[in-house]
Design a protein around this motif. Structure first.
Motif, PDB file in Angstrom:
ATOM      1  N   GLU A  24      33.957 118.460  59.323  1.00  0.00           N
ATOM      2  CA  GLU A  24      35.145 118.111  58.565  1.00  0.00           C
ATOM      3  C   GLU A  24      34.812 117.288  57.326  1.00  0.00           C
ATOM      4  OE1 GLU A  24      38.288 116.570  61.038  1.00  0.00           O
ATOM      5  OE2 GLU A  24      37.752 117.930  62.683  1.00  0.00           O
ATOM      6  N   TYR A  30      31.809 113.434  54.937  1.00  0.00           N
ATOM      7  CA  TYR A  30      31.492 114.585  55.791  1.00  0.00           C
ATOM      8  C   TYR A  30      31.222 114.095  57.210  1.00  0.00           C
ATOM      9  CZ  TYR A  30      31.004 117.318  51.526  1.00  0.00           C
ATOM     10  OH  TYR A  30      31.249 117.948  50.333  1.00  0.00           O
ATOM     11  N   LEU A 102      31.667 128.685  61.356  1.00  0.00           N
ATOM     12  CA  LEU A 102      30.746 128.382  60.264  1.00  0.00           C
ATOM     13  C   LEU A 102      29.351 128.836  60.672  1.00  0.00           C
ATOM     14  CD1 LEU A 102      31.850 124.704  59.410  1.00  0.00           C
ATOM     15  CD2 LEU A 102      32.624 126.829  58.342  1.00  0.00           C
ATOM     16  N   ASP A 107      29.702 124.623  55.968  1.00  0.00           N
ATOM     17  CA  ASP A 107      29.625 125.887  55.231  1.00  0.00           C
ATOM     18  C   ASP A 107      31.023 126.285  54.743  1.00  0.00           C
ATOM     19  OD1 ASP A 107      28.568 128.188  54.158  1.00  0.00           O
ATOM     20  OD2 ASP A 107      28.525 129.281  56.053  1.00  0.00           O
ATOM     21  N   PHE A 108      31.605 125.411  53.887  1.00  0.00           N
ATOM     22  CA  PHE A 108      32.913 125.699  53.313  1.00  0.00           C
ATOM     23  C   PHE A 108      32.986 125.103  51.920  1.00  0.00           C
ATOM     24  CE2 PHE A 108      33.652 122.184  56.507  1.00  0.00           C
ATOM     25  CZ  PHE A 108      33.684 121.117  55.623  1.00  0.00           C
ATOM     26  N   THR A 109      33.933 125.571  51.139  1.00  0.00           N
ATOM     27  CA  THR A 109      34.149 125.017  49.808  1.00  0.00           C
ATOM     28  C   THR A 109      35.343 124.065  49.871  1.00  0.00           C
ATOM     29  OG1 THR A 109      35.542 126.888  49.197  1.00  0.00           O
ATOM     30  CG2 THR A 109      33.216 127.026  48.586  1.00  0.00           C
ATOM     31  N   VAL A 117      39.149 119.307  54.757  1.00  0.00           N
ATOM     32  CA  VAL A 117      38.769 120.691  55.054  1.00  0.00           C
ATOM     33  C   VAL A 117      37.986 120.656  56.355  1.00  0.00           C
ATOM     34  CG1 VAL A 117      37.454 122.712  54.264  1.00  0.00           C
ATOM     35  CG2 VAL A 117      38.588 121.248  52.586  1.00  0.00           C
ATOM     36  N   GLU A 118      38.172 121.666  57.217  1.00  0.00           N
ATOM     37  CA  GLU A 118      37.420 121.682  58.470  1.00  0.00           C
ATOM     38  C   GLU A 118      37.049 123.089  58.878  1.00  0.00           C
ATOM     39  OE1 GLU A 118      39.987 121.137  62.236  1.00  0.00           O
ATOM     40  OE2 GLU A 118      41.139 120.163  60.649  1.00  0.00           O
ATOM     41  N   GLY A 119      35.997 123.165  59.681  1.00  0.00           N
ATOM     42  CA  GLY A 119      35.547 124.427  60.255  1.00  0.00           C
ATOM     43  C   GLY A 119      34.750 124.118  61.511  1.00  0.00           C
ATOM     44  N   ARG A 121      31.735 125.271  64.554  1.00  0.00           N
ATOM     45  CA  ARG A 121      30.505 126.035  64.799  1.00  0.00           C
ATOM     46  C   ARG A 121      29.946 125.648  66.157  1.00  0.00           C
ATOM     47  NH1 ARG A 121      26.040 122.460  63.521  1.00  0.00           N
ATOM     48  NH2 ARG A 121      26.917 120.644  62.468  1.00  0.00           N
TER      49      ARG A 121
END
Length: 149
Positions: A24, A30, A102, A107-109, A117-119, A121
């Motif tokens: 995130e 980060y 991810l 691994d996001f913009t 922003v979150e992703g 993995r």
């Protein structure tokens, strides 16, 4: 005025013995943490974990067991006046896992003007440890998970 923030997180370990983490970007920092979030007023912790996983991942989960509740003082990393109390559960999916994954950490913009922003993995079991997560309470839990499962 000082207050408490109750957080509820789920630990998911898949059939390949991989652990799900959330990468995130929050207010310029980060963080790698476990999926979950804040308890809302009037909500129980089991309701919270189910809601958070549905909101963040579109994932239905059931709680298998309680893993840990914070037993030390932890100030919030975000405001320096809120005490954090985190509750962690082992969860398993009750619907197919379809969340986008991810390929590597963060691994996001981050679009201009966006503060969060979150992703998610999977981390391989041999790579999973306290150093794989960012927040102090998560580090304690990572050690517990490695020892217990």
């Amino acid at each position: 005025m000082a207050c408490f923030n109750v957080r509820v997180y789920g630990i998911m370990i898949n059939h390949l013995q991989q652990v799900l983490v959330s990468d995130e970007y929050i207010r310029g920092g980060y963080y790698t943490k476990f999926p979950g979030g804040g308890l809302e007023f009037g909500e129980g912790t089991l309701e919270c974990i189910k809601r958070e996983w549905q909101e963040e991942l579109g994932q239905d989960v059931e709680v298998v067991e309680h893993i840990y509740t914070t037993d030390f003082f932890q100030i919030s990393a975000f405001d320096n006046v809120t005490q954090i109390l985190s509750i962690y559960y082992l969860v398993r999916p009750t619907s197919p896992f379809t969340a986008p994954l991810l390929n590597k950490p963060f691994d996001f913009t981050i679009p201009e003007g966006i503060t969060e922003v979150e992703g998610v993995r999977w981390i391989e079991w041999e790579d999973f440890n306290a150093e794989a997560v960012t927040l102090p309470i998560d580090k304690v839990v990572a050690d517990i998970v490695k020892a217990k499962y």
